[in-house]
Design an enzyme around this catalytic site. Structure first.
Site, PDB file in Angstrom:
ATOM      1  CE1 TYR A 165      -4.020   2.063   0.624  1.00  0.00           C
ATOM      2  CE2 TYR A 165      -2.696   3.145   2.315  1.00  0.00           C
ATOM      3  CZ  TYR A 165      -3.830   3.102   1.518  1.00  0.00           C
ATOM      4  OH  TYR A 165      -4.770   4.105   1.610  1.00  0.00           O
ATOM      5  CE  LYS A 169      -3.721   4.830  -1.806  1.00  0.00           C
ATOM      6  NZ  LYS A 169      -4.748   5.429  -2.677  1.00  0.00           N
TER       7      LYS A 169
END
Ligand code: NDP
Length: 257
Positions: A165, A169
């Site tokens: 993640y 991002k």
């Protein structure tokens, strides 16, 4: 009615932050195009908006599939002729410590969070560039189009158990800067928003002790709301932000200070 009749595509707007972003733009007069993998869930949000007398459209659309994105963009163009604002919001988590993280969990998160934004931006930037070349009505003030990518504070600070993640991002932030440079000469702005911990389905699963530990690191002392994030998207899409591009704005209660 700051965005009267502007066409705003919000990916992953069947719930959570995306849903609130769609509502916020619709309240300001925009046609909110609701996208999510489930056409039925997207239609529910569209109907919710329609019941309030607001303008909305909905489609089932998986951002990981470029053919599907192109098909839906063509449907939007058939009806509305243009897309003024894109919010790349669709995102997922598949958390695990690095040594336990499966290749599949890595790939899925990268596919939705990063490649999904690439697919939608590539296809919709083309629409915005064509409109800019024709001198069509600007998305706001002097800008020809506005692209807003939802990153995360985790992409800036990192977080144990979220290597996939965090990488996706952080990738969004680099992607934002590169595309901002590419589209700037046509007055299309590209910015990222990096929310901290926001109350949504994604964070509802957190255990009480984890939640308290997070709050200890938030100087403003509360979790954020989807409205806190939507307000910043409204600003970045507005004429007041026409001279801002390639930036990442943290909406995190001060976590990253
Ligand atoms: P939710 O899980 O509540 O909603 C995610 C949305 O993305 C849903 O509408 C879901 O719809 C959609 N989605 C998932 N996969 C796809 C796909 N392949 N194609 C199209 N749509 C998809 O998440 P949040 O509202 O919490 O998060 C929204 C964004 O904000 C994400 O990018 C997230 O990473 C980011 N963020 C969230 C934070 C938080 O604290 N909540 C903090 C920082 C960033 P469906 O399942 O119907 O497809």
């Amino acid at each position: 009615m700051k965005f009267k009749d502007k066409v705003v595509v919000v990916t992953g707007s069947t719930r959570g932050i995306g849903r609130e972003i769609a509502h916020a733009f619709a309240r300001e007069g925009a046609v909110a195009v609701i996208l999510g993998r489930s056409a039925a869930a997207a239609a529910e949000v569209r109907d919710e908006l329609a019941r309030k007398g607001l303008k909305a459209e909905s489609f089932g659309c998986d951002v990981t599939n470029p053919e599907n994105v192109l098909e839906i963009v063509n449907k939007i163009l058939d009806k509305y002729k243009t897309i003024d604002i894109l919010v790349n919001n669709a995102g997922i988590t598949k958390d695990n410590l690095l040594l336990r993280m499966s290749e599949n969990d890595w790939d899925e998160v990268m596919n939705v969070n990063l490649k999904g934004a690439f697919n939608c931006t590539k296809i919709i930037a083309k629409v915005m560039l064509k409109a800019a070349a024709k001198g069509a009505s600007p998305a706001s003030g002097g800008a020809s189009g506005k692209i807003i990518n939802i990153s995360s504070i985790i992409g800036i600070m990192g977080n144990a158990g979220q290597a996939n993640y965090a990488a996706s991002k952080a990738g969004i932030i680099g992607f934002t800067k590169a595309v901002a440079r590419e589209l700037a000469s046509r007055q299309i702005t590209v910015n990222a928003v990096a929310p901290g911990y926001i109350q949504t389905d994604m964070t509802a699963q957190l255990k009480e002790e984890v939640r308290n530990a997070i709050l200890n690191n938030v100087p403003l002392g509360r979790l954020g709301t989807a409205t806190d994030v939507a307000n910043v998207c409204l600003f970045l899409a507005s004429p007041e932000a026409d001279y801002i591009t390639g930036q990442t704005l943290c909406v995190d209660g001060g976590m990253a200070i």
